[in-house]
Design an enzyme around this catalytic site. Structure first.
Site, PDB file in Angstrom:
ATOM      1  N   GLU A   1       2.298  67.190  13.830  1.00  0.00           N
ATOM      2  CA  GLU A   1       1.619  67.132  12.542  1.00  0.00           C
ATOM      3  C   GLU A   1       0.112  67.259  12.741  1.00  0.00           C
ATOM      4  O   GLU A   1      -0.485  66.464  13.485  1.00  0.00           O
ATOM      5  CB  GLU A   1       1.905  65.812  11.822  1.00  0.00           C
ATOM      6  CG  GLU A   1       3.315  65.669  11.299  1.00  0.00           C
ATOM      7  CD  GLU A   1       3.516  64.394  10.490  1.00  0.00           C
ATOM      8  OE1 GLU A   1       4.586  64.252   9.893  1.00  0.00           O
ATOM      9  OE2 GLU A   1       2.594  63.538  10.455  1.00  0.00           O
ATOM     10  N   CYS A   2      -0.492  68.211  12.093  1.00  0.00           N
ATOM     11  CA  CYS A   2      -1.947  68.340  12.003  1.00  0.00           C
ATOM     12  C   CYS A   2      -2.592  68.437  13.385  1.00  0.00           C
ATOM     13  O   CYS A   2      -2.653  69.507  13.963  1.00  0.00           O
ATOM     14  CB  CYS A   2      -2.531  67.208  11.161  1.00  0.00           C
ATOM     15  SG  CYS A   2      -4.176  67.573  10.511  1.00  0.00           S
TER      16      CYS A   2
END
Length: 464
Positions: free
Chosen positions: A353-354
């Site tokens: 994520e990210c």
């Protein structure tokens, strides 16, 4: 201040009424001092010998780090958008129950009291969460350049939604004793108690940068010094007995506690595969429930630090790389060539994520990263921020295609390309992120308490 108060009644089993003292710290807008007051309250109450459970409204990862340092237990998030309204109070009860039952729970709000998801009439706002957990609100008010009008502001906020009970105010950035008297007299006119007053001269601030406060993990022992200073500030300026009395006015919690084992349906297998979870200063964004769900699903959770560890933990069969600040540590991440090479060739499932998305790409601001994904990333001057209604676009180790998922974005980087031929998600008619083999990577942050099947699906994939 008086003697240590009586602890709350122990909750016993996860069900049944629990008279848990609790309150929500809110403000009319961002920047009024919620985090300062909340962190100081947590630390000051802990100094009194109380077990304090810290919580944060919304998807924020950084404030809960300061809360955890102040309270000595994990800071947890309460976000109706990410987990659904029905889980907010159960998650509060769960967080207040482990590792030991709390004597009081303190919930820090987000933005202004009534600010929530855009266009959703206050959904996921601090006021919304306060009603879901049935807790009184302690309003922090920046009184800079304000006099008697402060009372009108508080009165309006109290009247805007009668379901939200504003039980008291802490005056922040008070200019002088005369200013404080003026404010107290005005608030007495509208029958709102003042529980503390912090002057401008004694403010304590944690350093900030492009996405907010600098995370605790990057600043120890400086972070501890900030927390200790905030505890002293609150002890000197806030009536803690009055705050505790307000917290005790909350009615008993009657919902059952959220339970990770129930959420995932028990262990997925018997061999407990090792799931490595990125940690350390570059990857600080993780919800406490993620590790709890993975463990309940049958995994052995093993943290690793991509800045320092030359290899994944022994026996790793799946990897989770959450959010954080790789752009701040890009040179050190790149220098750890052994770990980068291992991740580039890792055959098991990987969820990113990210920050994890950036780390798995070819480069970040021109500096080599893992090269597992065929994109280049760079910092920009534009903040991408907001809740997202997403649909899984491709089958992956965590989500079947077509599954609806709610999440949020919070970043100042872009990738080129923005998504792969097999995107991780779709929203607003566009693909987002990458699914490549066993890798699922995107900018979208999700809270697995709202989607517990993701944890079980990952452990099942690791076990295979």
């Amino acid at each position: 201040m008086s003697a240590v108060p009586e602890p709350s009644a122990a909750p016993g089993p996860p069900g049944g009424p629990w008279a848990l003292p609790r309150l929500v710290v809110a403000a009319p807008a961002s920047g009024h001092g919620k985090t300062t007051v909340t962190t100081g309250l947590l630390a000051a109450l802990r100094r009194r010998g109380l077990a304090v459970s810290p919580h944060k409204v919304g998807p924020d990862y950084i404030d809960p780090g300061y809360h955890a340092l102040a309270a000595g237990r994990p800071g947890r998030n309460l976000d109706p958008w990410l987990v659904g309204e029905e889980l907010v109070a159960p998650l509060l009860r769960h967080g207040a129950s482990v590792p030991v039952p709390a004597d009081v729970a303190v919930v820090e709000g987000v933005m202004g009291l009534h600010d929530g998801a855009v266009g959703r009439a206050g959904y996921a706002s601090t006021a919304h969460v306060a009603t879901l957990v049935d807790a009184p609100v302690l309003l922090v008010l920046d009184t800079t350049a304000q006099g008697r009008s402060a009372a009108a502001l508080v009165l309006g906020m109290r009247a805007f939604d009668p379901a939200v009970r504003i039980g008291g105010v802490i005056l922040n950035r008070v200019g002088s004793p005369r200013h404080e008297t003026l404010l107290r007299d005005a608030l007495a006119e509208v029958a709102v108690p003042v529980l503390g007053a912090v002057t401008r001269a004694v403010e304590v601030a944690a350093p900030a940068r492009h996405l907010g406060l600098v995370p605790v993990a990057e600043r120890a022992p400086e972070s501890l010094a900030v927390v200790e200073a905030l505890a002293g500030l609150v002890e000197a300026t806030v009536d803690l007995d009055a705050v505790l009395a307000l917290a005790r006015s909350a009615p008993p919690l009657t919902v059952d506690a959220w339970d990770p084992a129930t959420a995932v349906g028990g262990p997925a297998g018997g061999d407990r595969p090792v799931v490595a979870v990125a940690a350390g200063a570059a990857f600080t964004f993780s919800y406490a429930e993620t590790a709890e769900l993975l463990t309940a699903a049958g995994a052995t959770v093993a943290p690793f630090d991509p800045l320092r560890d030359p290899a994944l933990p022994a026996g790793t069969r799946a990897v989770v790389i959450g959010g954080g600040f790789p752009e701040v540590h890009v040179e050190a991440l790149s220098a750890n060539t052994g770990l980068r090479a291992e991740l580039a060739g890792f055959a098991g499932p990987v969820v990113a994520e990210c920050a994890g998305l950036l780390y798995l790409g070819r480069s970040l601001d021109g500096v080599p990263m893992c090269g597992r994904l065929d994109h280049q990333a760079r910092m920009t001057g534009r903040l991408t921020l907001g809740y997202r209604d997403a649909v899984a676009a491709t089958d992956s180790p965590v989500h079947p295609a077509g599954e609806p998922v709610r999440g949020h974005e919070f970043h100042r980087t872009v990738t080129d390309p923005g998504h792969g031929d097999r995107p991780a998600w779709r929203w607003d008619g566009t693909g987002h992120g990458f699914v490549t083999g066993q890798v699922h990577a995107s900018y979208l942050h999700t809270h697995w308490a709202g989607h517990p099947r993701a944890a079980r699906r990952l452990v099942e994939a690791a076990a295979r």
